[in-house]
Every structure is written in C-alpha cells, then in structure tokens.
Design a protein around this motif. Structure first.
Motif, PDB file in Angstrom:
ATOM      1  N   PRO A 179       0.866  -1.286   0.071  1.00 14.24           N
ATOM      2  CA  PRO A 179       0.002   0.036  -0.097  1.00 14.24           C
ATOM      3  C   PRO A 179       0.751   1.239  -0.303  1.00 14.24           C
ATOM      4  CG  PRO A 179      -0.659  -1.562   1.679  1.00 14.24           C
ATOM      5  CD  PRO A 179       0.627  -1.886   1.128  1.00 14.24           C
ATOM      6  N   LYS A 180       0.238   2.338  -0.554  1.00 14.66           N
ATOM      7  CA  LYS A 180       0.982   3.644  -0.633  1.00 14.66           C
ATOM      8  C   LYS A 180       0.106   4.431  -0.504  1.00 14.66           C
ATOM      9  CE  LYS A 180       4.251   2.303  -4.265  1.00 14.66           C
ATOM     10  NZ  LYS A 180       5.097   1.640  -3.593  1.00 14.66           N
ATOM     11  N   ILE A 181       0.676   5.761   0.433  1.00 16.92           N
ATOM     12  CA  ILE A 181      -0.044   6.920   0.545  1.00 16.92           C
ATOM     13  C   ILE A 181       0.588   7.904  -0.216  1.00 16.92           C
ATOM     14  CG2 ILE A 181      -0.719   8.764   2.133  1.00 16.92           C
ATOM     15  CD1 ILE A 181      -0.285   6.428   4.396  1.00 16.92           C
ATOM     16  N   LEU A 182      -0.226   8.648  -0.906  1.00 16.94           N
ATOM     17  CA  LEU A 182       0.432   9.724  -1.981  1.00 16.94           C
ATOM     18  C   LEU A 182      -0.262  11.210  -1.709  1.00 16.94           C
ATOM     19  CD1 LEU A 182      -0.089   7.502  -5.083  1.00 16.94           C
ATOM     20  CD2 LEU A 182       2.041   7.686  -3.603  1.00 16.94           C
ATOM     21  N   ILE A 183       0.585  12.257  -2.211  1.00 18.58           N
ATOM     22  CA  ILE A 183      -0.014  13.550  -2.122  1.00 18.58           C
ATOM     23  C   ILE A 183       0.536  14.199  -3.359  1.00 18.58           C
ATOM     24  CG2 ILE A 183       0.054  15.799  -1.128  1.00 18.58           C
ATOM     25  CD1 ILE A 183       0.158  14.661   1.676  1.00 18.58           C
ATOM     26  N   GLY A 184      -0.337  14.881  -3.959  1.00 13.63           N
ATOM     27  CA  GLY A 184      -0.119  15.759  -5.346  1.00 13.63           C
ATOM     28  C   GLY A 184      -1.042  16.350  -5.858  1.00 13.63           C
ATOM     29  N   ILE A 185      -1.108  16.562  -7.208  1.00 14.07           N
ATOM     30  CA  ILE A 185      -1.913  17.145  -7.936  1.00 14.07           C
ATOM     31  C   ILE A 185      -2.458  16.188  -9.079  1.00 14.07           C
ATOM     32  CG2 ILE A 185      -1.025  19.431  -7.617  1.00 14.07           C
ATOM     33  CD1 ILE A 185       0.453  19.503 -10.123  1.00 14.07           C
ATOM     34  N   SER A 186      -3.599  16.854  -9.518  1.00 13.50           N
ATOM     35  CA  SER A 186      -4.512  15.941 -10.477  1.00 13.50           C
ATOM     36  C   SER A 186      -5.061  16.679 -11.691  1.00 13.50           C
ATOM     37  CB  SER A 186      -5.562  15.317  -9.798  1.00 13.50           C
ATOM     38  OG  SER A 186      -6.505  16.174  -9.351  1.00 13.50           O
ATOM     39  N   GLU A 190      12.765   7.318  -0.989  1.00  7.40           N
ATOM     40  CA  GLU A 190      12.607   6.943  -2.475  1.00  7.40           C
ATOM     41  C   GLU A 190      12.454   8.193  -3.257  1.00  7.40           C
ATOM     42  OE1 GLU A 190      11.613   3.974  -5.920  1.00  7.40           O
ATOM     43  OE2 GLU A 190      10.116   4.550  -4.491  1.00  7.40           O
ATOM     44  N   GLU A 191      13.259   8.782  -4.109  1.00 11.06           N
ATOM     45  CA  GLU A 191      12.929   9.842  -4.823  1.00 11.06           C
ATOM     46  C   GLU A 191      12.555   9.303  -6.142  1.00 11.06           C
ATOM     47  OE1 GLU A 191      15.652  13.133  -4.858  1.00 11.06           O
ATOM     48  OE2 GLU A 191      16.609  12.464  -3.165  1.00 11.06           O
ATOM     49  N   ALA A 192      11.127   9.501  -6.376  1.00 10.22           N
ATOM     50  CA  ALA A 192      10.435   9.246  -7.380  1.00 10.22           C
ATOM     51  C   ALA A 192       8.960  10.074  -7.420  1.00 10.22           C
ATOM     52  CB  ALA A 192      10.062   7.829  -7.564  1.00 10.22           C
ATOM     53  N   ILE A 193       8.494  10.357  -8.890  1.00 10.50           N
ATOM     54  CA  ILE A 193       7.447  10.832  -8.914  1.00 10.50           C
ATOM     55  C   ILE A 193       6.496   9.708  -9.305  1.00 10.50           C
ATOM     56  CG2 ILE A 193       5.838  12.596 -10.249  1.00 10.50           C
ATOM     57  CD1 ILE A 193       7.891  13.783  -8.519  1.00 10.50           C
ATOM     58  N   ILE A 194       5.284   9.532  -8.654  1.00 13.85           N
ATOM     59  CA  ILE A 194       4.438   8.398  -8.774  1.00 13.85           C
ATOM     60  C   ILE A 194       3.261   9.093  -9.582  1.00 13.85           C
ATOM     61  CG2 ILE A 194       3.072   6.633  -7.811  1.00 13.85           C
ATOM     62  CD1 ILE A 194       5.360   6.629  -5.752  1.00 13.85           C
ATOM     63  N   CYS A 195       2.844   8.303 -10.585  1.00 14.41           N
ATOM     64  CA  CYS A 195       1.720   9.200 -11.420  1.00 14.41           C
ATOM     65  C   CYS A 195       0.816   7.953 -11.470  1.00 14.41           C
ATOM     66  CB  CYS A 195       2.115   9.470 -12.783  1.00 14.41           C
ATOM     67  SG  CYS A 195       3.497  10.915 -12.681  1.00 14.41           S
ATOM     68  N   LYS A 242     -12.722   5.021 -21.295  1.00  9.46           N
ATOM     69  CA  LYS A 242     -12.863   5.031 -22.729  1.00  9.46           C
ATOM     70  C   LYS A 242     -12.964   6.263 -23.498  1.00  9.46           C
ATOM     71  CE  LYS A 242     -15.834   0.668 -23.312  1.00  9.46           C
ATOM     72  NZ  LYS A 242     -16.765   0.099 -23.468  1.00  9.46           N
ATOM     73  N   THR A 243     -13.409   7.277 -22.737  1.00  8.83           N
ATOM     74  CA  THR A 243     -13.558   8.800 -23.357  1.00  8.83           C
ATOM     75  C   THR A 243     -12.370   9.880 -22.605  1.00  8.83           C
ATOM     76  OG1 THR A 243     -15.257   9.359 -22.172  1.00  8.83           O
ATOM     77  CG2 THR A 243     -15.803   8.596 -24.153  1.00  8.83           C
ATOM     78  N   ASP A 244     -12.064   9.473 -21.551  1.00 12.22           N
ATOM     79  CA  ASP A 244     -11.372  10.355 -20.794  1.00 12.22           C
ATOM     80  C   ASP A 244     -10.216   9.752 -19.658  1.00 12.22           C
ATOM     81  OD1 ASP A 244     -13.507   9.802 -19.141  1.00 12.22           O
ATOM     82  OD2 ASP A 244     -13.130  11.889 -18.180  1.00 12.22           O
ATOM     83  N   PHE A 245      -9.489  10.577 -19.108  1.00  9.88           N
ATOM     84  CA  PHE A 245      -8.819   9.889 -17.891  1.00  9.88           C
ATOM     85  C   PHE A 245      -8.508  11.021 -16.922  1.00  9.88           C
ATOM     86  CE2 PHE A 245      -5.728  11.309 -20.962  1.00  9.88           C
ATOM     87  CZ  PHE A 245      -4.590  11.830 -20.303  1.00  9.88           C
ATOM     88  N   THR A 246      -7.882  10.587 -15.876  1.00  6.72           N
ATOM     89  CA  THR A 246      -7.623  11.562 -14.550  1.00  6.72           C
ATOM     90  C   THR A 246      -6.290  11.092 -14.442  1.00  6.72           C
ATOM     91  OG1 THR A 246      -9.827  11.663 -13.735  1.00  6.72           O
ATOM     92  CG2 THR A 246      -7.915  12.250 -12.262  1.00  6.72           C
ATOM     93  N   TYR A 247      -5.341  12.091 -14.455  1.00  5.56           N
ATOM     94  CA  TYR A 247      -3.834  11.841 -14.250  1.00  5.56           C
ATOM     95  C   TYR A 247      -3.388  12.451 -12.780  1.00  5.56           C
ATOM     96  CZ  TYR A 247       0.931  10.827 -15.850  1.00  5.56           C
ATOM     97  OH  TYR A 247       2.005  10.267 -16.092  1.00  5.56           O
ATOM     98  N   TYR A 248      -2.688  11.863 -12.134  1.00  4.03           N
ATOM     99  CA  TYR A 248      -2.103  12.211 -10.600  1.00  4.03           C
ATOM    100  C   TYR A 248      -0.623  12.335 -10.755  1.00  4.03           C
ATOM    101  CZ  TYR A 248      -6.897  10.947  -9.272  1.00  4.03           C
ATOM    102  OH  TYR A 248      -8.282  10.853  -9.121  1.00  4.03           O
ATOM    103  N   VAL A 249      -0.153  13.589 -10.464  1.00  6.59           N
ATOM    104  CA  VAL A 249       1.305  13.566 -10.436  1.00  6.59           C
ATOM    105  C   VAL A 249       1.430  13.693  -8.686  1.00  6.59           C
ATOM    106  CG1 VAL A 249       3.462  14.867 -10.946  1.00  6.59           C
ATOM    107  CG2 VAL A 249       1.772  14.473 -12.720  1.00  6.59           C
ATOM    108  N   THR A 250       2.207  12.885  -8.295  1.00  6.17           N
ATOM    109  CA  THR A 250       2.369  12.801  -6.750  1.00  6.17           C
ATOM    110  C   THR A 250       3.880  12.328  -6.106  1.00  6.17           C
ATOM    111  OG1 THR A 250       1.683  10.206  -6.566  1.00  6.17           O
ATOM    112  CG2 THR A 250       0.020  11.919  -6.554  1.00  6.17           C
ATOM    113  N   GLY A 306      -4.815  22.995  -2.647  1.00  9.10           N
ATOM    114  CA  GLY A 306      -4.887  22.714  -3.906  1.00  9.10           C
ATOM    115  C   GLY A 306      -4.492  21.220  -4.366  1.00  9.10           C
ATOM    116  N   MET A 307      -4.111  20.639  -3.153  1.00 10.94           N
ATOM    117  CA  MET A 307      -3.352  19.063  -3.508  1.00 10.94           C
ATOM    118  C   MET A 307      -4.427  18.079  -3.055  1.00 10.94           C
ATOM    119  SD  MET A 307       0.423  19.245  -2.953  1.00 10.94           S
ATOM    120  CE  MET A 307       1.837  20.239  -3.759  1.00 10.94           C
ATOM    121  N   ILE A 308      -4.186  16.928  -3.773  1.00 10.08           N
ATOM    122  CA  ILE A 308      -5.118  15.856  -2.974  1.00 10.08           C
ATOM    123  C   ILE A 308      -4.079  14.676  -2.367  1.00 10.08           C
ATOM    124  CG2 ILE A 308      -6.820  16.252  -4.767  1.00 10.08           C
ATOM    125  CD1 ILE A 308      -4.616  13.505  -5.397  1.00 10.08           C
TER     126      ILE A 308
END
Length: 159
Positions: free
Chosen positions: A16-23, A54-59, A65-73, A85-87
């Motif tokens: 499991p992972k806990i992430l914070i970032g923007i979408s 660990e230094e990584a950006i997890i997306c 089918k028609t769209d997507f949601t992308y997170y940069v965390t 403004g983050m999630i």
C-alpha cells in the motif's frame, strides 16, 4: 517505430502507498497538457511533508473509454497536512504487471500495446477498478526533461 523488444515484463505485488500531489482530468486528445502538470508539481513539491526517502514521482491514473484522470504525486509515510489545492490518494496492496518504457516519446503507446499483448498471452486480465501507475525515478530526471525521449516504469493492475 522503435520499441525495446528486450523489455522485461513481470508480475509483482506492490505494498500500500499513501500519495500527495495534484491531478488533472481531460480527454485523451488533451493529454498534451500533462507535461505542464509535472512542471506545476515540481514547483510545489517542497510543500509536501513526510515524503518517503525514495525519490520518485508516482503518477497513478484512471483510464476510461473517453477520458482519463492523471495524478502527479509523491509517496509519503503519513498524512499530516495536505497542501492547498493538492489531493491525497491511498493505493491498496495490488498485483501489477510491471514493465518500463525507455525510448522515444512517440513510442509510449507501442510500449503499452506490448504489455497488453504479453498480458493476453499470459491470460492476465487488467483490473479496471484499480489505478494504473507510471513511476518516474529521480535519477532519470534529466532524461525525462527531453520532449522526445522518456524513461519510466509502468504498472498495470491485474485481477
């Protein structure tokens, strides 16, 4: 079309992972906006507390089918504060097919096609209820700043 045919593909289990970032959400035709999401995140990454070593950006991303949601965390050890403004996202333990793209940006779709073909050959089914992930390692940051070449890990959730 150049696809790294030596690409290693394997099944793994991620903890499991806990992430914070923007979408960002939009149509596939608007995916050209994603690089600016990385730029916005880089400007604000220091606002995130309790980052894992660990230094990584997890997306993670939802692909429909028609769209997507992308997170940069960034992964965190625990949530103390979510910057304005983050999630936050919590990814459960999950089995994935793991591979990597290391090549031209224009060949990313071909890398995904190769992964899905491998999954079909190995009778594995994508878990459409879970998030897929792209993971960009800090050590590859200079490579990934180029527009025409990318290096990142791909995790496709499976049932």
């Amino acid at each position: 079309m150049e696809v790294d045919l030596s690409m290693e593909i394997k099944v793994i289990k991620e903890e499991p992972k806990i992430l914070i970032g923007i979408s960002w959400s939009g149509s596939f035709s608007q995916s050209y906006m994603i690089p600016s999401l990385f730029e916005d995140f880089e400007k604000r990454i220091e606002e995130i507390s309790n980052k894992v070593k660990e230094e990584a950006i997890i997306c993670p991303f939802h692909d429909r089918k028609t769209d997507f949601t992308y997170y940069v965390t960034h992964e965190v050890t625990h949530i103390e504060h979510i910057p304005n403004g983050m999630i936050s996202l919590q990814l459960p333990e999950q089995k994935y097919v793991k591979a990597a793209h290391n090549g031209k940006t224009e060949d990313i779709d071909n890398t995904y096609i190769k992964i899905f073909n491998w999954m079909n050959q190995n009778h594995l089914k994508k878990d459409y209820q879970s998030l897929s992930i792209e993971k960009y390692l800090k050590k590859d940051e200079a490579i990934n700043r180029a527009k025409d070449y990318k290096k990142f890990e791909i995790y496709v959730p499976i049932l």
